[in-house]
Scaffold this active site. Structure first.
Site, short mmCIF file in Angstrom:
data_model
loop_
_atom_site.label_atom_id
_atom_site.label_comp_id
_atom_site.label_asym_id
_atom_site.label_seq_id
_atom_site.Cartn_x
_atom_site.Cartn_y
_atom_site.Cartn_z
N GLU A 126 0.84 -1.19 0.00
CA GLU A 126 0.00 0.00 0.00
C GLU A 126 0.88 1.25 0.00
O GLU A 126 1.93 1.28 0.64
CB GLU A 126 -0.90 -0.03 1.23
CG GLU A 126 -1.90 1.11 1.31
CD GLU A 126 -2.76 1.02 2.54
OE1 GLU A 126 -3.55 1.93 2.79
OE2 GLU A 126 -2.62 0.01 3.29
N LEU A 127 0.44 2.27 -0.73
CA LEU A 127 1.21 3.50 -0.86
C LEU A 127 0.75 4.51 0.20
O LEU A 127 -0.44 4.84 0.26
CB LEU A 127 1.05 4.08 -2.26
CG LEU A 127 1.81 5.39 -2.53
CD1 LEU A 127 3.30 5.18 -2.37
CD2 LEU A 127 1.47 5.91 -3.92
N ASP A 172 6.56 -1.76 6.23
CA ASP A 172 7.84 -2.45 6.08
C ASP A 172 7.84 -3.81 6.75
O ASP A 172 8.83 -4.23 7.33
CB ASP A 172 8.99 -1.60 6.63
CG ASP A 172 9.35 -0.49 5.68
OD1 ASP A 172 8.76 -0.44 4.59
OD2 ASP A 172 10.20 0.34 6.02
#
EC number: 2.7.11.1
Length: 1850
Positions: free
Chosen positions: A417-418, A483
């Site tokens: 996901e951005l 992350d």
């Protein structure tokens, strides 16, 4: 080669003569700056498109710049003839040609010598141009300012000369260089001829070449590695080619034109160098100006065209960026050539999810460092990560492995996901401080995300949580953890410095053995960074330093900079970053923490009172508080916003479900919140358990660490001492060898010369160091023997004449002392011989026994000597002498005790050696002095030693547990005690002994060690251990630990010693706080101490047993064992002020014992003389309100639950009926001090009463929000009877009851309108057994402890009325000066009945509601006595309602009575009522001089009678007390007072209002707070209704916001007969009316006294009606239940009433005055009964309020009247009424004296009712209304019927 080339392209410095002319060349910098800006804009709008194979997206910024530098250096060394330098320019060849040609021609035609030089420009070699340009350095070109100003384009081309020469400048790029023109303002006219151009500033010629070259060197250089300039380069910034003009003309005409101009310029400059300066003519200048203008216009046009072209290119580039450059294998995700970020492990590009149209992050990870196994593990974990979907987790979409175009480089692609708003780290940098609400929200979301990860199967560990990996969405404020895939890869793939961030790594991560707790550690560090804004461990310089700090548990420095206003954050961080992972909190535990729980979501909080204090202790019971923050929810609860429900919780035995169920049963909480409150309590208790375990582990670990350090130090010390001892032993052997050698030499030489002494060896350090016990068996000479002392035989090895080297006369070695002291002892501690130097033995020896003996030079005769040691062992020693001194050798083995020396030896005693300084004459005087000092130190050490001996006297195993008796002998004292080895710990026993002043602090550790040995012996074999003695010698000068010596017994006769020895019995109790820690508070005397919680000065961290009973050796009685009955679980809930630190237990919940009733002697004149009511004085209240030192320390330092357990119980409660454990207390009230609503309008000096015994500890402070008016008559009869009291501390209140002294006193007591603190119930001796039994049964029923530290105010009255000033402590003698000036006649017993009972739960005071039954017998007796008095007067009307008998409860037994009371006393919620305001003193002196009876014995009779209600013999006491009170009260009234019944209530009311605040002044200074009276109205109303005393006369407003109007003298006339000015009063004895005639809600005070209900809202009226119905139901139910009780006690009424002591008229008058005085009581109604919507009409109410004739013998005639009628002693009740009404001087005309009618006439019926103007109240008859003197319908008063004398309430 020219210098400019050899110098790297830098031109030489210009000549000094023209150096100042360069300042005029700055004019064209503006044009150059504009060109530079254009190039930058091109770079921004149209970045260079690089070759895909060598793109820079995979290079870092540093690597990219390094590559560009290498490329530039390479290009700098290449020739300039390349295709990229001569690309076509988009310039129009026709625009610039004319101008350039014309200018060239002008320059060429200016001088014929230029042709000779122009050939240089045609050279194809680049160096030829350089040479030509260099040679023109000194050429001066004549330009005017106009040319320079108007033709910048020409200047620009001229300025490019050096750039073409140097081949691209320093870095291969061509900067836009300009020749700075002269200023236009300072322009000079053309000067024809030889004069060159002059500088306008200096007048010197301008060196054009020097300026051009300088600009070429100093101008900024731009990179040529920019493809945007390769394709489209502006003409003014194009590269100058060094090719020939012919080639340039063929390829690029504009470039050819430019080169032609430059060639002409160079030719011109060369000519000027050769021929000198010359000026241009006018024609040349005109041509140049016209050409320049044309060129400038054309340049502007080209710039506009370029701008339009750039806009088109930008649009084309944007379209190019939207074209994907890669896609996933399944085609779902697209990659665009837009780099979003780069890190050490990844590169992130913008991507697109084609299925959802959402932008994603395309992450490319390096795979080169991953081996096959790690790749496989990543595949497995990545598949699992794909399934993780949570709002607080960055979504992981997909992953795959890919390779580049060449197939050489493999990488892993992660699509996630951005997050575009930034990371938490960015937010922390942007905002220095984060709002606490925002921080809570972010932390809550982070914890939710971690909880989601940790609850997967298997759990997912992030491993690299930090602020950089936490992303925030700015538009919504949502937080997500990212992350995850990287953390998975980083697990074991790289070096430890790359596994995670060292600052956020838990200690176990360095060892690669970790679990989910590493994420908790990282979260704690993130929270620390969020709070402080500092990076954790920023003070460390490298990861190694961080590692050392992390594994050692050192917190970051920023941890100390956490804001002090957030202690909960500090606690949370500490729980997260602990070194041991098992001690860290879990994510689930953090989520339920109150700090992260949003208030708007839950609205309810559960808190632990005194949490820090309880954490350090082992109390199983803690005090908790429930608070409601949500206003909507608060409407469903029984307490207000500033109140909380406090209750006790046993963390071992209680269950949250059970506690919540009790709350529901007692109507404290609604049913719908059951699950939520249960979860809150459970979570809070679990967190408390966990924190307490951690705290105890920390304490234990600290002790272990200290022990380890101490042991290490001891081992090192022992090794050092052994090494020193070895050295000394070697020295000693060497000295012995020398001595023997000297002795042999002396024996060979009969006339020796004096031998000088051997030099002393260093020994000072050895003398100071203690020797271990194994090495202390050898000794040196400490006994200095006289040379001629025959009593000590000494065996001499050698006889040496000891002569002093400084004396001419010979002196013996062993010279006697000048002042020898006899030594009467045989116990001598002898150190090692090596401790004392040999040559100083004679001077360091202690004197044994000698007088002044003359020295003898004769040799000594050697003999043997025996010296007893410390253990009284005789050890043979050999003394050898020589010139150096004396040495004594002692065998290492110590023999058994040997006989004492012979009679000629020194006398043997047990006295210690007392050394004295002995000046001696030796060969070494300084050494002798030092040796004497050493000797004194040794003897002092010997005298400082103490021995601690413990002997096991016996072991009793007859009980369920073994009980060991021991005797402890110390230098302090000898004490015998008992303990249970199976449950009691040595530290606990030693602490108890220390607290009882049986042990010194220095002996605590020794006794603990001895007790540990005793327990081991008993556990191994209890019988064999009996008689064993454990001895420990304590040497304060030694650093060695003491050694315990055990002496086993020879026989078992010592086992029976415990039966004849006094003892301290330590009885095991549940772990609780020990209160007896002050040795000064407990004395070992004949006093029997039972309390275990008399004091608590500090918080203890170890469990302790209950109480230690200390007995003197003369007291041989054993204490009673603890009860074994099952402990009852009493009421625990109490509404409290939640902001208060609960120092004293507000509710003695879980209390398992009660205090044994205090017994006092009963006077013998109870019925033989008038009974006098004891005064309720302010001294008594002061005494009760004064906290004792014990209670104060208990309230300030101990946990509230510490005092809830008692070891000694007088009651064995076996019932487990849920009692009252909850209390409601305010949250904003101070811990101590009276309420702020209490004022002191009359501050006056307070006189002290001096006739008081020593103070006795009393109860802790209580809260009182009402007013207490206690007034003392001027006269008091001080006749006290001292009684012996068995003082016993209470575990609940830590207070001691006060002795009841039967002292008559003449006082008057006003109605008490505020509850006061109460002592323990006062019990009379001859009824102690019955009272104890009744008290036990009642407590079983109501689940209360035996003692109350906050009983009801009625108990105060009873306990205080038996107190005279002689029994009041000295510390409690401060009373207001106004007390005793305006008394009112009132029976104290009845006053007790008016004060509400403390059993009402929702009292806002600090009174313990559930223990309000303490002294209940006094209350019942007072109520019953008043009932009997009313029946004697015959003024009660029998109700018409009959009893059906279905709820009848027999009360002839104690169980029945308790059950009946249980129906009455129940948990009711109440709202508080403020105090009435203070009123002026409107009474006159005659009113204030009223006198009350002078005998306080009535209370004693009342107390004893009620407790023995089951016995028929107590009826006599009741009647006697009643009659005595009536008679004595009426006899003590002055004539004016007897004829002025209307003045009595006025006096009482006004004096109460006047003295209200003053009577509480002293209690304010003693940290006591008042309790609002209205909160006790429930029980009072219930009990009064039950016993028939329906008296309720409120005078205080119920609303907090409204005040009562000041009382005026007009109230005096209105309150005739006891009527209250502010409310109606009704008297009804027997069957109560169907509708209650009393106000049933707090608002009734205002409604009846101040408000007109016709204008009131319907909702208010409906509420009032509902309350009235509830009151009616309650009264009816109570009446039905109690009717049977009356019938049970009528028959056993005794006939021992003294007719002479009964004055009916006086009693009736007293009752009238009493009724008038009771109008000041502020009482309220219960709120617990269900509402009744039925509203009877006025007619029904009138019928219900109609009473039958008073005194009708056929209808429920009072008990006392029947008894007295049978005895023939009943007087006429109407006489008292007539005397009370007709003689009043202020009586209205309607109430004048008249012959009364018979009270028993059935034809007369008077309605007693409440008159209200709201339509639903009782309606008064027209006759009564006509007689009513009140100005309004809302004002009620008492009127006396002139015809009948019956008091009516209108």
């Amino acid at each position: 080669m020219p210098d400019s080339i050899t110098n790297g392209g830098r031109p030489p410095a210009p000549p000094s003569s023209v150096s100042s002319t360069t300042a005029s060349t700055t004019g064209n910098f503006g044009t150059r700056r504009r060109l530079v800006n254009r190039i930058k804009k091109v770079d921004e709008l149209h970045p260079a498109q690089e070759n895909p194979t060598m793109g820079s997206h995979w290079l870092s910024e540093q690597e990219r710049s390094r590559l560009e530098a290498v490329q530039q250096d390479w290009r700098r060394t290449r020739p300039m003839k390349f295709q990229w330098t001569s690309k076509k320019r988009p310039d129009d060849p026709t625009t610039s040609s004319p101008s350039t040609v014309s200018i060239s021609n002008a320059l060429e035609n200016s001088t014929p010598s230029l042709n000779n030089v122009s050939s240089i420009t045609n050279s194809s070699s680049p160096f030829s141009l350089s040479s030509a340009a260099t040679s023109t350095a000194s050429a001066i070109i004549p330009f005017t300012s106009n040319v320079a100003t108007n033709h910048p384009h020409l200047n620009h081309h001229v300025s490019r000369i050096p750039q073409a020469i140097v081949t691209g400048g320093t870095n291969g790029s061509l900067p836009p260089l300009l020749i700075s023109p002269t200023s236009a303002a300072a322009a000079t006219p053309l000067i024809s001829g030889k004069a060159g151009p002059m500088s306008p500033s200096t007048g010197s010629p301008i060196n054009v070449a020097a300026t051009v070259l300088q600009n070429a060197v100093s101008s900024p250089q731009h990179s040529i590695f920019d493809r945007s300039r390769l394709n489209k380069i502006p003409p003014n910034t194009s590269l100058a080619s060094s090719s020939s003009p012919s080639d340039a003309a063929n390829n690029d005409k504009p470039i050819q034109q430019r080169h032609s101009i430059l060639s002409n310029v160079r030719t011109l400059t060369q000519a000027m160098v050769n021929d000198g300066p010359r000026t241009l003519t006018g024609d040349d200048m005109d041509k140049m100006v016209s050409e320049e203008e044309r060129a400038r216009k054309e340049q502007e046009k080209r710039e506009e065209e370029e701008k339009a072209a750039r806009r088109i290119d930008v649009e084309d580039d944007f379209d190019a960026q939207e074209k994907p450059i890669d896609k996933s294998k399944n085609g779902r995700f697209l990659k665009f050539d837009e780099e979003l970020g780069r890190g050490s492990f990844k590169t992130v590009f913008r991507g697109l999810d084609t299925e959802t149209g959402v932008a994603v992050a395309w992450c490319e990870l390096q795979e080169s460092k991953l081996n096959k196994t790690e790749r496989q593990r990543f595949r497995e974990e990545a598949e699992m990560l794909k399934d993780l979907q949570h709002p607080n987790i960055v979504r992981f979409y997909d992953y795959w492995e890919s390779a580049d175009l060449c197939g050489k480089r493999k990488y892993i692609v992660l699509v996630t996901e951005l997050m575009t708003s930034g990371t938490l780290k960015m937010y922390l940098k942007r905002f220095k401080r984060i709002n606490i609400k925002v921080l809570k929200s972010w932390c809550r979301q982070i914890l939710k995300g971690l909880s989601f990860l940790h609850t997967r199967n298997p759990p997912v560990i992030h491993r690299d949580l930090k602020c950089d990996n936490i992303f925030i969405t700015g538009t919504t404020g949502s937080v997500k953890i990212g992350d995850l895939g990287l953390a998975t890869l980083k697990n074991k793939s790289f070096a430890k410095s790359v596994i995670g961030t060292p600052e956020f790594m838990a200690p176990e991560m360095y060892e690669e053995m970790y679990d989910e707790s590493v994420d908790v550690y990282a979260f704690g560090m993130c929270l620390l960074e969020m709070v402080t804004g500092e990076y954790p461990y920023s003070e460390c310089m490298n990861p190694a330093t961080i590692y050392r700090k992390v594994i050692s548990g050192v917190k970051p420095e920023c941890f100390s900079r956490i804001p002090a206003q957030y202690p909960e954050i500090r606690e949370i961080i500490d729980r997260c970053i602990r070194v041991r992972r098992e001690e860290r909190s879990t994510v689930k535990q953090l989520l339920v923490d109150d700090f992260f729980t949003p208030e708007d979501l839950i609205g309810i909080r559960v808190e632990i009172k005194n949490r820090d204090a309880d954490l350090n202790d082992l109390n199983v019971e803690i005090q908790m508080q429930l608070r409601v923050y949500d206003e909507k929810k608060r409407k469903q609860y029984r307490f207000k916003e500033n109140e909380g429900l406090q209750f006790a919780f046993d963390i071992e035995n209680d269950s949250p479900d059970e506690v919540v169920q009790q709350m529901i049963e007692q109507q404290h909480i609604p049913d719908e919140d059951t699950r939520m409150i249960t979860k809150l309590i459970k979570d809070k208790v679990d967190a408390f358990r966990r924190d307490r375990d951690h705290r105890l582990l920390e304490i234990k670990r600290a002790k272990e660490e200290e022990e380890r350090i101490r042991e290490e130090a001891e081992i090192k010390e022992e090794l050092r001492l052994r090494a020193e001892a070895k050295e000394k032993e070697k020295e000693r052997l060497e000295k012995e060898r020398l001595e023997k050698k000297a002795a042999a030499a002396a024996a060979a030489n009969p006339n020796p010369t004096p031998i000088p002494p051997t030099p002393a060896t260093p020994h000072s350090s050895a003398q100071q160091q203690p020797i271990p016990p194994p090495l202390s068996t050898q000794t040196s000479a400490e006994i200095q023997q006289s040379a001629q002392q025959p009593s000590v035989p000494v065996t001499m090895i050698a006889n040496i004449p000891a002569m002093s080297p400084t004396s001419a006369q010979p002196q013996p070695v062993l010279s006697p002392t000048s002042a020898a002291v006899p030594v009467p002892t045989t116990m001598i501690h002898v150190p090692k011989p090596s401790e004392i130097p040999v040559q100083n033995v004679a001077t360091t020896a202690a004197p044994v026994a000698a007088n002044n003996v003359p020295p003898s030079p004769a040799p000594f005769k050697t003999e043997d000597i025996q010296t007893p040691t410390l253990a009284q062992n005789t050890v043979p020693r050999t003394i050898s002498t020589d010139a150096s001194g004396l040495v004594i050798n002692t065998p290492a083995s110590i023999a058994s005790p040997s006989p004492a020396p012979s009679a000629t030896d020194v006398a043997s005693t047990t006295a210690p050696v007392t050394p004295a300084p002995t000046p001696t004459t030796t060969t070494d005087g300084g050494a002798a002095a030092a040796s004497t000092t050493t000797e004194n130190k040794e003897e002092k050490r010997k005298s400082n030693k103490r021995k601690v001996v413990m002997e096991i006297l016996g072991c009793d195993e007859s009980r369920n547990f073994a009980l060991v008796s021991c005797r402890l002998d110390t230098s302090h004292k000898s004490v015998t005690f008992q303990f249970a080895p199976g449950t009691d710990k040595p530290c606990t026993i030693a602490t108890k002994l220390l607290a009882e002043d049986c042990l010194l602090k220095v002996h605590v550790h020794i006794v603990e060690a001895q007790l540990g040995e005793v327990i081991q012996l008993i556990n191994s074999d209890g019988k064999k251990g009996v008689g064993t003695k454990l001895a420990t010698v304590l040497d304060p000068n030694s650093t060695e630990p003491p050694t315990i010596t055990a002496v086993m017994p020879k026989d078992s006769s010592a086992a029976t010693a415990s039966n004849t020895k006094p003892k301290i019995e330590i009885e095991k109790t549940p772990p609780t706080r020990d209160a007896s820690q002050e040795p000064n508070n407990v004395q070992v005397t004949n006093v029997r101490k039972v309390s275990q919680e008399s004091n608590a000065e500090s918080v203890q961290s170890i469990p302790r047993p209950g109480g230690i009973i200390v007995m003197s050796p003369t007291n041989q009685t054993d204490s009673a064992p603890p009860p074994t009955g099952a402990a009852a679980k009493p009421s625990r809930f109490q509404v409290t002020k939640s902001a208060d630190p609960i120092a004293t237990p507000i509710s003695s919940s879980i209390s398992t014992a009660t205090v044994i009733p205090i017994v006092a002697a009963t006077p013998t004149n109870i019925t033989s003389e008038p009974v006098i009511v004891q005064p309720i004085t302010a001294q008594v209240i002061t005494h009760l309100a004064t906290p004792s030192p014990v209670s104060h320390s208990l309230s300030s330092n101990s946990s509230p639950s510490a005092t809830t357990h008692s070891n000694m119980s007088s009651i064995q409660s076996t019932t487990s009926v849920p009692g009252r454990r909850f209390t409601v207390q305010p949250v904003s009230q101070a811990e101590s001090g009276i309420s702020s609503s209490i004022s002191t309008p009359h501050p006056e000096p307070t006189p002290a009463i001096t006739s008081c015994p020593p103070p006795v500890p009393s109860v802790p402070p209580v809260v009182s929000n009402g007013t207490l008016n206690l007034e003392v008559a001027p006269k008091q009869t001080p006749s006290a009877t001292n009684q012996n009291v068995d003082t016993q501390h209470s575990s609940s209140t830590a207070s001691t009851a006060t002795l009841v002294s039967e002292t008559p006193a003449t006082v008057h007591v006003t109605p008490i309108s505020v509850p006061a603190p109460v002592q323990e119930p006062l019990v009379i001796d001859h009824h102690s057994d019955v009272l104890t039994q009744l008290d036990s049964e009642l407590r079983k029923c109501f689940q209360v402890s035996g003692v109350s530290h906050s009983a009801s105010p009625s108990t105060v009255v009873e306990s205080l009325t038996s107190m005279t000033p002689q029994t009041i402590p000295l510390a409690c003698q401060t009373v207001p000066a106004s007390i005793g000036q305006a008394p009112a006649v009132i029976a104290a017993a009845h006053a007790a009945s008016l004060i509400p009972n403390a059993s009402v739960p929702q009292s806002p005071s600090r009174l313990d509601a559930e223990t309000g039954l303490a002294g209940l017998h006094e209350k019942l007796e007072a109520l019953k006595m008043e009932q009997d008095r009313r029946e004697d007067m015959g003024d009660d009307a029998i109700g018409t309602t009959t009893t059906d008998g279905k709820d009848e409860i027999p009360i002839d037994t104690l169980k029945g009575l308790a059950e009946a009371l249980g129906k009455v006393i129940h948990a009711d919620g109440r709202e508080t009522t403020p105090m009435p305001p203070d009123h002026p003193d409107l009474t006159d002196a005659s009113t204030q001089q009223l006198i009350s009876p002078s005998n306080p014995d009535v209370l004693t009779t009342m107390s004893s009678a009620v407790e023995g209600s089951a016995s028929s013999t107590m009826i006599e006491d009741i009647d006697a007390s009643t009659s005595a009170v009536d008679a004595s009260m009426m006899n003590s009234m002055p004539p004016g007072a007897q004829n002025s019944t209307d003045q009595i209530p006025a006096a009482m009311t006004l004096s109460m209002d006047q003295e209200c605040a003053q009577s509480m002044t002293s209690s304010i200074t003693r940290n006591t707070t008042g309790t609002k009276l209205a909160t006790f109205e429930n029980l009072e109303t219930a009990l009064s209704s039950t016993l028939g005393t329906h008296i309720r006369q409120p005078n205080a407003p119920s609303s907090r916001d409204e005040t009562t109007a000041p009382m005026t003298p007009s109230f005096t006339n209105e309150r005739i007969g006891g009527g209250g000015g502010g409310g109606a009063t009704s008297f009804s004895i027997g069957t109560p009316p169907s509708h209650s005639p009393f106000p049933v809600s707090e608002c009734d005070y205002d409604l009846k006294g101040q408000m007109d209900l016709e204008s009131e809202d319907p909702e208010v009226i409906q509420m009032i009606v509902r309350h009235r119905m509830e009151q009616h139901k309650l009264l009816e139910k109570q009446r039905v239940e109690i009717e049977r009780l009356r019938s049970k006690i009528r028959v056993p009424r005794a006939t021992s009433v003294n007719p002479e002591m009964i004055g009916d008229d006086e009693a009736d008058t007293t009752l009238t005055a009493l009724q008038s005085a009771l109008g000041n009581a502020s009482l309220s109604l219960p709120a617990s009964p269900p509402p009744n919507t039925e509203i009877p009409d006025n007619e029904g109410q009138h019928h219900c309020n109609s009473f039958r004739c008073i005194g009708d013998p056929n209808d429920n005639v009072s008990i006392v009247n029947q008894i007295k009628q049978r005895l023939g002693i009943i007087p006429s009740s109407r006489q008292s009424v007539r005397s009370a009404t007709s003689s009043s001087p202020s009586t209205p005309p309607s109430s004048s004296s008249a012959p009364p009618k018979s009270l028993s006439s059935p034809t007369k019926s008077y309605v007693s009712h409440c008159s209200l103007s709201i339509g639903y109240g009782s309606t008064a008859s027209s006759e009564q209304q006509q007689r009513e003197p009140s100005p309004s319908a809302t004002t009620s008063s008492f009127l006396s019927d002139p015809a009948t004398g019956v008091i009516e309430n209108v």
